[in-house]
Design a protein around this motif. Structure first.
Motif, PDB file in Angstrom:
ATOM      1  N   TYR A   1      -7.054   4.343   6.255  1.00 55.04           N
ATOM      2  CA  TYR A   1      -6.759   2.979   6.436  1.00 55.04           C
ATOM      3  C   TYR A   1      -7.211   2.310   7.666  1.00 55.04           C
TER       4      TYR A   1
ATOM      5  N   LEU B   1      -1.328  19.668  -1.323  1.00 55.84           N
ATOM      6  CA  LEU B   1      -1.121  18.146  -0.641  1.00 55.84           C
ATOM      7  C   LEU B   1      -1.034  18.394   0.702  1.00 55.84           C
TER       8      LEU B   1
ATOM      9  N   LEU C   1      -0.339  14.516   5.152  1.00 51.59           N
ATOM     10  CA  LEU C   1      -0.860  13.530   4.273  1.00 51.59           C
ATOM     11  C   LEU C   1      -0.830  12.180   4.769  1.00 51.59           C
TER      12      LEU C   1
ATOM     13  N   ALA D   1       2.026   1.949  -3.476  1.00 52.00           N
ATOM     14  CA  ALA D   1       1.143   2.371  -4.174  1.00 52.00           C
ATOM     15  C   ALA D   1       0.786   3.694  -3.914  1.00 52.00           C
TER      16      ALA D   1
ATOM     17  N   ARG E   1      -3.593  11.383   7.296  1.00 54.77           N
ATOM     18  CA  ARG E   1      -4.750  11.230   6.426  1.00 54.77           C
ATOM     19  C   ARG E   1      -4.848   9.825   6.055  1.00 54.77           C
ATOM     20  N   TYR E   2      -3.601   9.522   5.449  1.00 47.70           N
ATOM     21  CA  TYR E   2      -3.927   7.972   4.830  1.00 47.70           C
ATOM     22  C   TYR E   2      -3.947   7.132   6.034  1.00 47.70           C
TER      23      TYR E   2
ATOM     24  N   THR F   1       4.422  15.019 -10.356  1.00 46.73           N
ATOM     25  CA  THR F   1       4.894  15.087 -11.765  1.00 46.73           C
ATOM     26  C   THR F   1       4.010  15.574 -12.800  1.00 46.73           C
ATOM     27  N   GLU F   2       2.866  15.257 -12.832  1.00 47.18           N
ATOM     28  CA  GLU F   2       1.967  15.903 -13.867  1.00 47.18           C
ATOM     29  C   GLU F   2       1.603  17.329 -13.660  1.00 47.18           C
ATOM     30  N   CYS F   3       1.573  17.924 -12.415  1.00 49.18           N
ATOM     31  CA  CYS F   3       1.578  19.287 -11.774  1.00 49.18           C
ATOM     32  C   CYS F   3       2.851  19.918 -12.285  1.00 49.18           C
TER      33      CYS F   3
ATOM     34  N   ASP G   1       3.515   5.977  -5.601  1.00 49.76           N
ATOM     35  CA  ASP G   1       3.137   6.052  -7.003  1.00 49.76           C
ATOM     36  C   ASP G   1       2.374   7.057  -7.683  1.00 49.76           C
ATOM     37  N   GLU G   2       1.236   7.019  -6.744  1.00 49.96           N
ATOM     38  CA  GLU G   2       0.158   7.904  -7.263  1.00 49.96           C
ATOM     39  C   GLU G   2       0.377   9.329  -6.818  1.00 49.96           C
TER      40      GLU G   2
ATOM     41  N   ASP H   1       0.781  -1.282  -0.038  1.00 54.03           N
ATOM     42  CA  ASP H   1      -0.070  -0.086   0.024  1.00 54.03           C
ATOM     43  C   ASP H   1       0.997   1.296   0.045  1.00 54.03           C
TER      44      ASP H   1
ATOM     45  N   SER I   1       2.883  10.357  -9.350  1.00 49.95           N
ATOM     46  CA  SER I   1       2.351  10.808 -10.596  1.00 49.95           C
ATOM     47  C   SER I   1       1.710  12.127 -10.573  1.00 49.95           C
ATOM     48  N   HIS I   2       0.757  12.193  -9.415  1.00 52.18           N
ATOM     49  CA  HIS I   2      -0.020  13.588  -9.356  1.00 52.18           C
ATOM     50  C   HIS I   2       1.069  14.529  -9.335  1.00 52.18           C
TER      51      HIS I   2
END
Lengths: 189, 111
Positions: free
Chosen positions: A70, A56, A62, A29, A65-66, A39-41, A32-33, A26, A36-37
């Motif tokens: 969970y 963020l 952060l 994962a 929060r996760y 990097t795109e920004c 990674d997410e 987890d 990706s977020h």
């Protein structure tokens, strides 16, 4: 590695240890997410990446929060009586209603345990378990010195105590499941 | 509780319904969901969305898959509703409408 990539890597590098309470698959994962977020920004330029990092929030916030999400997901899925109160009490720090729910369910679980003890004690010390009506009112439960009047319940104390304990557990679990999926002010509508 | 904190609590409570409603219209990834959710005002924060999606995935309300955009760029994690998620969205919507009506009848009458 360019400056944007360094900024993203730095954020992820601080996020990874903050997620240590979450299992590795987890955790990977999540990284990674979020990677990706960001990097795109970053494709929108330096200011876009800075704004994304601010939105963020700090890695430790952060990660918290996760962990909360969970804990709720895991506790609700397993339905464990120990995990759900802890998860909701943790949420209680962020909402008085959630704290009240946690305290109410904790009380119900304690009451259930007490009734279970009464049911278990009847076969062992039958004269010390029951309900007695005296001139001063009612006494009931497991008493070291029961009053010198007949026990009203007799062996009915066992099924009644078991049923009461079961009802308390069911009610507490229902309260916690409701608090688990609806986060609005921490109580069930 | 000050108004800002109260508003923050409102957003947190509505976030799950907002996300499920967006996914009812079709699969979407994080930045897409944020753009749609916040098109008319800030409803879902970046820091709130991704943990929420993780919980929804754990609870099997949504499934996810990675896709690489045709035009290049980093891979994107797309989410879509499961049957459970659709049922949850419908139930939450019904309760939201009733709740909104009850609050609106009182609050808007006073205004």
């Amino acid at each position: 590695m360019n400056e944007h990539e360094r900024d993203v890597a730095d954020y992820l590098g601080r996020l990874r240890p903050a997620l240590r309470g979450i299992g590795r698959p987890d955790r990977d994962a999540i990284l990674d997410e979020i990677g990706s977020h960001l990097t795109e920004c970053a494709g929108g330029g330096t200011e876009a990446l800075a704004a994304a990092l601010e939105r963020l929030g700090p890695p430790h916030a952060l990660a918290r929060r996760y962990a909360e999400e969970y804990a709720l997901a895991g506790a609700a899925a397993r339905g464990g009586p120990g995990r759900l109160p802890l998860a909701v009490l943790n949420r209680g720090a962020r909402g008085a209603a959630a704290l009240a729910t946690g305290l109410a369910t904790a009380f119900l679980y304690v009451l259930a345990a007490s009734l279970a003890v009464v049911a278990a004690a009847k076969p062992v010390a039958p004269s010390h378990v029951g309900a007695w009506r005296t001139g001063e009112g009612w006494q009931a439960g497991l008493l070291a010195e029961p009053p010198a009047v007949p026990d009203v319940l007799g062996w009915w104390a066992v099924p009644l105590a078991v049923a009461g304990a079961a009802a308390c557990v069911l009610l507490a679990t229902a309260l916690l499941r409701g608090a688990g999926w609806l986060r609005l002010w921490g109580y069930k509508l | 509780m000050d108004v800002t904190t109260w508003q923050s609590q409102l957003r947190k409570g509505a976030a799950e319904l907002v996300v499920l409603a967006i996914l009812e219209r079709g699969p979407a990834y994080g930045l897409e969901m944020l753009a749609r959710a916040n098109a008319h005002g800030e409803l879902v924060t970046d820091g709130g969305l991704y943990p929420l999606l993780a919980r929804l995935e754990k609870a099997e309300r949504v499934t996810a898959r990675w896709e690489t955009p045709a035009g290049g760029g980093p891979p994107r994690k797309y989410y879509e509703l499961t049957d459970q998620g659709r049922a949850m969205a419908a139930e939450m919507r019904a309760r939201w409408v009733a709740f909104r009506g009850a609050v609106g009848a009182l609050v808007e009458e006073r205004a």
